[in-house]
Design a protein around this motif. Structure first.
Motif, PDB file in Angstrom:
ATOM      1  N   ALA A 147       0.831  -1.206   0.000  1.00  0.00           N
ATOM      2  CA  ALA A 147       0.000   0.000   0.000  1.00  0.00           C
ATOM      3  C   ALA A 147       0.866   1.256   0.000  1.00  0.00           C
ATOM      4  O   ALA A 147       0.576   2.238  -0.700  1.00  0.00           O
ATOM      5  CB  ALA A 147      -0.931  -0.005   1.213  1.00  0.00           C
ATOM      6  N   ASP A 148       1.957   1.226   0.770  1.00  0.00           N
ATOM      7  CA  ASP A 148       2.858   2.382   0.821  1.00  0.00           C
ATOM      8  C   ASP A 148       3.534   2.596  -0.532  1.00  0.00           C
ATOM      9  O   ASP A 148       3.564   3.709  -1.058  1.00  0.00           O
ATOM     10  CB  ASP A 148       3.897   2.165   1.923  1.00  0.00           C
ATOM     11  N   ARG A 149       4.072   1.519  -1.096  1.00  0.00           N
ATOM     12  CA  ARG A 149       4.755   1.649  -2.393  1.00  0.00           C
ATOM     13  C   ARG A 149       3.765   1.988  -3.508  1.00  0.00           C
ATOM     14  O   ARG A 149       4.098   2.724  -4.441  1.00  0.00           O
ATOM     15  CB  ARG A 149       5.497   0.366  -2.726  1.00  0.00           C
ATOM     16  N   GLY A 150       2.562   1.451  -3.400  1.00  0.00           N
ATOM     17  CA  GLY A 150       1.561   1.770  -4.407  1.00  0.00           C
ATOM     18  C   GLY A 150       1.207   3.244  -4.404  1.00  0.00           C
ATOM     19  O   GLY A 150       1.089   3.873  -5.459  1.00  0.00           O
ATOM     20  N   ALA A 151       1.050   3.817  -3.199  1.00  0.00           N
ATOM     21  CA  ALA A 151       0.746   5.244  -3.093  1.00  0.00           C
ATOM     22  C   ALA A 151       1.889   6.077  -3.669  1.00  0.00           C
ATOM     23  O   ALA A 151       1.667   7.075  -4.372  1.00  0.00           O
ATOM     24  CB  ALA A 151       0.475   5.614  -1.631  1.00  0.00           C
ATOM     25  N   GLN A 152       3.145   5.674  -3.376  1.00  0.00           N
ATOM     26  CA  GLN A 152       4.293   6.399  -3.912  1.00  0.00           C
ATOM     27  C   GLN A 152       4.361   6.280  -5.434  1.00  0.00           C
ATOM     28  O   GLN A 152       4.688   7.249  -6.131  1.00  0.00           O
ATOM     29  CB  GLN A 152       5.579   5.858  -3.284  1.00  0.00           C
ATOM     30  N   ALA A 153       4.069   5.065  -5.936  1.00  0.00           N
ATOM     31  CA  ALA A 153       4.115   4.872  -7.388  1.00  0.00           C
ATOM     32  C   ALA A 153       3.058   5.715  -8.089  1.00  0.00           C
ATOM     33  O   ALA A 153       3.305   6.268  -9.169  1.00  0.00           O
ATOM     34  CB  ALA A 153       3.929   3.388  -7.708  1.00  0.00           C
ATOM     35  N   ILE A 154       1.864   5.813  -7.496  1.00  0.00           N
ATOM     36  CA  ILE A 154       0.806   6.647  -8.086  1.00  0.00           C
ATOM     37  C   ILE A 154       1.222   8.107  -8.071  1.00  0.00           C
ATOM     38  O   ILE A 154       1.012   8.840  -9.052  1.00  0.00           O
ATOM     39  CB  ILE A 154      -0.516   6.432  -7.320  1.00  0.00           C
ATOM     40  N   LEU A 155       1.846   8.557  -6.961  1.00  0.00           N
ATOM     41  CA  LEU A 155       2.311   9.945  -6.880  1.00  0.00           C
ATOM     42  C   LEU A 155       3.365  10.219  -7.947  1.00  0.00           C
ATOM     43  O   LEU A 155       3.344  11.262  -8.621  1.00  0.00           O
ATOM     44  CB  LEU A 155       2.869  10.219  -5.488  1.00  0.00           C
ATOM     45  N   ALA A 156       4.303   9.274  -8.129  1.00  0.00           N
ATOM     46  CA  ALA A 156       5.346   9.442  -9.144  1.00  0.00           C
ATOM     47  C   ALA A 156       4.745   9.462 -10.544  1.00  0.00           C
ATOM     48  O   ALA A 156       5.159  10.259 -11.411  1.00  0.00           O
ATOM     49  CB  ALA A 156       6.372   8.318  -9.026  1.00  0.00           C
ATOM     50  N   ALA A 157       3.741   8.588 -10.784  1.00  0.00           N
ATOM     51  CA  ALA A 157       3.096   8.567 -12.095  1.00  0.00           C
ATOM     52  C   ALA A 157       2.345   9.872 -12.354  1.00  0.00           C
ATOM     53  O   ALA A 157       2.332  10.384 -13.485  1.00  0.00           O
ATOM     54  CB  ALA A 157       2.143   7.378 -12.176  1.00  0.00           C
ATOM     55  N   ALA A 158       1.732  10.418 -11.311  1.00  0.00           N
ATOM     56  CA  ALA A 158       1.008  11.679 -11.474  1.00  0.00           C
ATOM     57  C   ALA A 158       1.966  12.821 -11.818  1.00  0.00           C
ATOM     58  O   ALA A 158       1.670  13.668 -12.665  1.00  0.00           O
ATOM     59  CB  ALA A 158       0.223  11.994 -10.206  1.00  0.00           C
ATOM     60  N   ARG A 159       3.133  12.814 -11.146  1.00  0.00           N
ATOM     61  CA  ARG A 159       4.096  13.889 -11.398  1.00  0.00           C
ATOM     62  C   ARG A 159       4.685  13.797 -12.805  1.00  0.00           C
ATOM     63  O   ARG A 159       4.914  14.814 -13.454  1.00  0.00           O
ATOM     64  CB  ARG A 159       5.207  13.829 -10.355  1.00  0.00           C
ATOM     65  N   SER A 160       4.948  12.579 -13.242  1.00  0.00           N
ATOM     66  CA  SER A 160       5.583  12.393 -14.549  1.00  0.00           C
ATOM     67  C   SER A 160       4.564  12.227 -15.675  1.00  0.00           C
ATOM     68  O   SER A 160       4.946  12.021 -16.826  1.00  0.00           O
ATOM     69  CB  SER A 160       6.503  11.171 -14.512  1.00  0.00           C
ATOM     70  N   ARG A 161       3.271  12.280 -15.326  1.00  0.00           N
ATOM     71  CA  ARG A 161       2.180  12.139 -16.293  1.00  0.00           C
ATOM     72  C   ARG A 161       2.309  10.837 -17.085  1.00  0.00           C
ATOM     73  O   ARG A 161       2.174  10.807 -18.310  1.00  0.00           O
ATOM     74  CB  ARG A 161       2.137  13.339 -17.236  1.00  0.00           C
ATOM     75  N   THR A 162       2.582   9.745 -16.361  1.00  0.00           N
ATOM     76  CA  THR A 162       2.669   8.412 -16.957  1.00  0.00           C
ATOM     77  C   THR A 162       1.555   7.550 -16.386  1.00  0.00           C
ATOM     78  O   THR A 162       0.763   7.996 -15.549  1.00  0.00           O
ATOM     79  CB  THR A 162       4.034   7.767 -16.688  1.00  0.00           C
ATOM     80  N   GLN A 163       1.495   6.286 -16.816  1.00  0.00           N
ATOM     81  CA  GLN A 163       0.473   5.363 -16.348  1.00  0.00           C
ATOM     82  C   GLN A 163       1.099   4.267 -15.497  1.00  0.00           C
ATOM     83  O   GLN A 163       2.270   3.922 -15.663  1.00  0.00           O
ATOM     84  CB  GLN A 163      -0.265   4.739 -17.534  1.00  0.00           C
ATOM     85  N   LEU A 164       0.309   3.746 -14.593  1.00  0.00           N
ATOM     86  CA  LEU A 164       0.764   2.683 -13.691  1.00  0.00           C
ATOM     87  C   LEU A 164      -0.227   1.525 -13.760  1.00  0.00           C
ATOM     88  O   LEU A 164      -1.429   1.727 -13.562  1.00  0.00           O
ATOM     89  CB  LEU A 164       0.872   3.198 -12.247  1.00  0.00           C
ATOM     90  N   ALA A 165       0.297   0.328 -14.019  1.00  0.00           N
ATOM     91  CA  ALA A 165      -0.569  -0.854 -14.084  1.00  0.00           C
ATOM     92  C   ALA A 165      -0.419  -1.677 -12.818  1.00  0.00           C
ATOM     93  O   ALA A 165       0.688  -1.874 -12.314  1.00  0.00           O
ATOM     94  CB  ALA A 165      -0.210  -1.713 -15.306  1.00  0.00           C
ATOM     95  N   LEU A 166      -1.552  -2.143 -12.294  1.00  0.00           N
ATOM     96  CA  LEU A 166      -1.560  -3.070 -11.167  1.00  0.00           C
ATOM     97  C   LEU A 166      -2.107  -4.400 -11.668  1.00  0.00           C
ATOM     98  O   LEU A 166      -3.239  -4.457 -12.142  1.00  0.00           O
ATOM     99  CB  LEU A 166      -2.397  -2.531 -10.008  1.00  0.00           C
ATOM    100  N   LEU A 167      -1.290  -5.444 -11.564  1.00  0.00           N
ATOM    101  CA  LEU A 167      -1.691  -6.772 -12.006  1.00  0.00           C
ATOM    102  C   LEU A 167      -1.894  -7.657 -10.782  1.00  0.00           C
ATOM    103  O   LEU A 167      -0.961  -7.861  -9.998  1.00  0.00           O
ATOM    104  CB  LEU A 167      -0.621  -7.389 -12.914  1.00  0.00           C
ATOM    105  N   LEU A 168      -3.094  -8.141 -10.574  1.00  0.00           N
ATOM    106  CA  LEU A 168      -3.431  -9.046  -9.481  1.00  0.00           C
ATOM    107  C   LEU A 168      -3.419 -10.472 -10.025  1.00  0.00           C
ATOM    108  O   LEU A 168      -4.225 -10.828 -10.880  1.00  0.00           O
ATOM    109  CB  LEU A 168      -4.793  -8.703  -8.887  1.00  0.00           C
ATOM    110  N   ILE A 169      -2.480 -11.270  -9.539  1.00  0.00           N
ATOM    111  CA  ILE A 169      -2.234 -12.609 -10.076  1.00  0.00           C
ATOM    112  C   ILE A 169      -2.747 -13.639  -9.079  1.00  0.00           C
ATOM    113  O   ILE A 169      -2.295 -13.671  -7.933  1.00  0.00           O
ATOM    114  CB  ILE A 169      -0.724 -12.822 -10.320  1.00  0.00           C
ATOM    115  N   ASP A 170      -3.674 -14.461  -9.496  1.00  0.00           N
ATOM    116  CA  ASP A 170      -4.259 -15.492  -8.642  1.00  0.00           C
ATOM    117  C   ASP A 170      -3.992 -16.855  -9.272  1.00  0.00           C
ATOM    118  O   ASP A 170      -4.323 -17.093 -10.431  1.00  0.00           O
ATOM    119  CB  ASP A 170      -5.771 -15.269  -8.496  1.00  0.00           C
TER     120      ASP A 170
END
Length: 851
Positions: free
Chosen positions: A436-459
């Motif tokens: 959750a912590d890294r995900g929040a940081q990754a979203i913040l970084a993606a927002a700043r750099s105007r890029t996209q972030l994919a989350l893959l849930l593997i079951d």
């Protein structure tokens, strides 16, 4: 006369000169004494230690100043009081009683612990030590001693003790026993779990290597020795061996010993090895997260971990106490003239300067400056430094005077606690908290750099089947292997384990096509076989994908939407991936609601049984298959396809199966008592039910006896998938059921692992051809050929054949012509409730009587 006068004047001059020289020396000595006194006072106030004296009645006559004293006693008067009489100060009664006895004999005492709750409600702990003092004539004057604030030390000790207790409880819950082998003394420490494995009272102990070897079965000793020698020579990093050990009752129990060499001397010779022993006799459940062997918590309480130092304005040491050698390995003279930054790791001095500029600008006093330092042996330790400024008589800053202490054990404990709190114990991957912590940081970084972030849930698909068939230990091994393989695929990305068989991967992408390509690569990587405990396993996965910012604006929604997409992938046939769509959220909510309602369906008696007649020939009702239905209060009567897959996923299938079996046997007993003929019943068996083996056999036996139903009137239907989940054990269970007289049929035959091998081993009475082969049997030659082949195979093995899903006359004519003995389907009757089926039996009995 003049000579006499001159002589007198000269003598007076000499006397004056001598007195002047003596006076200057005394003044210099006094100044030096005052300087030493000031230095002692500064260091005393800075140090964690404080000093005290009492009179012969143990009343305080002097106590040093400083922060520790002010913090502990506050503004409460102390002079003239005994320590234990000061308001708020508490000493354990037994300890105080022993102290009084020692003081009566003028004996020294050490580490008397005193506690006090200050005005803020904070509990502080100090310890004092003292020895008697006497005058020149030997008369007892009182006590003199030293005190120390150990509040933080006790807090750290308590935290370590709690962490150790949690570790021991976890190890015990996982049914593991730890061991630690000191090769130099040939002594092996064995945890309490070892005694439990041997059937003894669970108490930890130490045994010699010879004694432990004596417990090993003679046939297994060569293998144990070979594995041990390989590890000691460094041929293997991790050693593992299975062997039998003698129990307290005299029998033998299989255990698995795993370990590695943890210490070697300067010559590279192994001096210590550690590991665990686990019980593999009954494949008991074990949490591999607690297989972290080697957690020996060291006592962080050091009697005196501080050394004193002085440095000039350029941070060059001008004074160091002897204690520095014990902490850093350097003798004081080796560091004099050198800068403190000279023994810091690369880059550390910059961090220290930034801290000082923020916390202690312009030469102010500071406390608890924590930084790393390189010891003389080239090791790196953490130390805590506190200091006060030193100024010349004119007030000009000339340097610092302070203390430093090694706090490496505390820092290591904090780092370990942080690791345990943020890592998955089984795989070592980030857990939900860190994700959750890294995900929040990754979203913040993606927002700043105007890029996209994919989350893959593997079951992982059908992972529950691995646990049920091979045991949880094999399942844990598979999860570790999957984690390692996924981590090697994307080493720079965040890969986490949520729990169970769910993994999450965060990956920066340019577009959704990149995310889809990554999902396809993951499926390809996981498609390669895994080797687990000598078995080759093929594992697939279902992947749900959500992308920031198009699918969600925060991490929680991103994960929730990926979960919805994952269920969509499972519903689409598994072994695939799906992107999140807005409509999936509503489906996910509905699915969660249905799961919650299903948990209460049994308690609210919402499940009902329907019966589908099984026909022999064209009209003769030979038996009936019990089929469960859910009488939903809002959605009406739900068929198994609407809720059974959900029950399998959420762990309710066993409870539903047991309910179905008990109600079916109860109804069958009632029908037999009303003499409605010898109609048999068929009940489906799930994998979790069959996995109980002996317990399931006993349950069937008890139910037959309780309901007065003959074993030959019961037919258990097992699909090939359920049968193959744990083939050898299931064959044995079904064989023993067959010995009771229970009939065994293979349901959905031809859609799974059709094999002549198990047909020869099992007491199979019937093969039920899946309805998928009947839909086009009158138009497709291939379906007809399959049904004919199954019928011929069954006849050859003296097994009857039944067809499911007969919907019209054309299908019925073909299956009868091809040799099917029995059939069921809507062409004769859909599944009906018990009352309707009973009427059907009565009507048939009446027709027979009239005929």
């Amino acid at each position: 006369m003049l000579d006499v006068l001159f002589l007198v004047v000269f003598a007076c001059g000499v006397v004056y000169l001598a007195m002047h020289v003596r006076s200057r020396r005394a003044a210099q000595a006094l100044a030096e004494a005052r300087k030493s006194e000031r230095r002692f006072r500064d260091l005393t106030e800075l140090s964690a230690d404080w000093f005290w004296e009492t009179d012969a009645a143990h009343r305080i006559t002097w106590i040093s100043g400083g922060t520790p004293v002010a913090t502990f006693f506050g503004g409460i008067p102390t002079y003239g009081k005994r320590f234990w009489e000061i308001p708020g100060v508490q000493v354990e009664s037994r300890v105080l009683e022993a102290l009084h006895e020692g003081m009566e004999e003028r004996r020294p005492f050490f580490d008397l612990e005193m506690t006090r709750v200050d005005e803020r409600g904070a509990r502080q702990i100090h310890i004092i030590s003292g020895q008697s003092r006497k005058d020149a004539a030997g008369r007892f004057l009182g006590y003199r001693g030293v005190g120390r604030d150990v509040t933080e030390q006790r807090r750290a000790e308590r935290a370590l003790a709690e962490a150790k207790e949690r570790l021991e409880l976890a190890v015990g819950a996982a049914n593991l026993a730890e061991w630690d082998f000191d090769l130099e003394s040939n002594a092996i420490y064995l945890g309490s779990g070892w005694a439990g494995l041997l059937g003894r009272r669970p108490v930890a102990g130490v045994m010699s290597g010879v004694d432990v070897n004596g417990l090993v079965h003679p046939d297994d000793r060569p293998a144990v020795r070979k594995e041990l020698v390989s590890g000691l020579k460094g041929e293997k990093t991790i050693c593992q061996v299975d062997c039998r050990v003698r129990t307290e009752a005299g029998g033998w129990r299989w255990v698995r010993a795993t370990g590695r060499v943890t210490e070697r001397n300067g010559l590279g010779r192994a001096t210590r090895a550690s590991g665990t022993v686990s019980d593999i006799e009954d494949h008991k459940r074990a949490e591999a997260a607690l297989a972290e062997r080697e957690q020996r918590f060291r006592d962080m309480a050091q009697a005196s971990g501080e050394y004193l130092w002085e440095a000039d304005a350029s941070w060059r040491y001008t004074f160091l106490s002897e204690r520095v050698e014990a902490v850093l390995g350097y003798r004081p003279e080796e560091l004099l003239g050198r800068r403190a930054q000279d023994i810091m790791p690369l880059g550390e001095d910059r961090a220290v300067q930034e801290w000082l500029a923020d916390q202690a600008p312009d030469g102010h006093a500071f406390r608890e400056l924590v930084h790393r330092v390189v010891t003389r042996s080239r090791g790196v330790i953490w130390q805590s430094v506190s200091a006060v400024p030193v100024r010349d008589p004119t007030g000009v800053f000339v340097g610092y005077r302070g203390t430093a202490a090694d706090i490496t054990p505390r820092r290591q404990a904090e780092a370990r606690a942080e690791y345990l709190a943020t890592r998955d114990a089984l795989t070592g991957l980030p857990n939900r908290v860190l994700l959750a912590d890294r995900g929040a940081q990754a979203i913040l970084a993606a927002a700043r750099s105007r890029t996209q972030l994919a989350l893959l849930l593997i079951d992982l698909d059908r992972f529950k089947l691995v646990n049920e068939s091979l045991g949880h230990q094999a399942g844990d091994t598979l999860l570790r292997e999957v984690g390692a393989r996924l981590e090697s695929l994307m080493p720079s990305d965040t890969l986490a384990r949520l729990g169970g068989d769910d993994f999450v991967l965060l990956h920066a992408v340019r577009n959704v096509e990149d995310a889809a390509g990554l999902a396809q690569r993951i499926l390809g990587v996981l498609a390669r076989p895994f080797s687990v405990e000598g078995r080759t396993l093929n594992v697939g996965a279902s992947i749900g994908i959500s992308v920031y910012p198009s699918d969600a604006r925060d991490f929680a929604d991103l994960l929730r939407n990926a979960d919805a997409a994952k269920y969509h992938a499972k519903e689409s046939g598994r072994g695939t991936w799906r992107m999140f769509e807005a409509a999936l959220h509503a489906r996910s909510v509905e699915r969660l609601r249905l799961e919650n309602e299903l948990h209460g369906a049994l308690a609210r008696s919402e499940l009902v049984l329907h019966w589908q007649p099984v026909v022999r020939g064209r009209r003769l009702v030979a038996g009936a298959e019990a089929l469960v239905r859910w009488n939903h209060p809002d959605r009406g009567l739900l068929l198994p396809g609407d809720f059974v897959p959900l029950a399998e996923e959420c762990g309710l299938i066993r409870s539903i199966g047991e309910w179905t079996f008990e109600r079916a046997l109860s109804q069958a007993g009632a029908w037999q008592r009303t003499h409605l003929g010898r109609c048999w019943i068929a009940v489906n068996v799930s994998a979790p039910e069959l996995a109980q083996h002996q317990a399931y056999l006993e349950k069937v036996t008890a139910a037959l006896r309780a309901n007065a139903v003959e074993a030959s009137s019961l037919e258990l239907e097992v699909t090939e998938r359920v049968l193959m989940s744990s083939l050898e054990e299931n064959i044995e269970t079904l064989r023993r059921l067959g010995e009771l007289g229970v009939r065994i049929s293979i349901d959905d035959f031809g859609t799974g692992y059709s094999s002549l091998a198990y047909l020869r081993q099992l007491p199979v009475h019937k093969l039920k051809i899946d309805r998928s082969f009947l839909r086009s049997i009158d138009t497709h030659a291939a379906d007809e050929a399959i049904v004919r082949a199954i019928a011929v195979l069954a006849k050859t093995l003296n097994i009857s054949v039944a067809a499911e899903g007969v919907e019209n006359e054309a299908q019925l004519s073909r299956v009868l012509a091809l040799g099917c003995d029995e059939w069921q389907g809507h062409y004769f009757s859909p599944p009906v409730d018990g009352a309707a089926f009973e009427k059907l039996l009565v009507a048939e009995a009446s027709a027979k009587a009239l005929g």
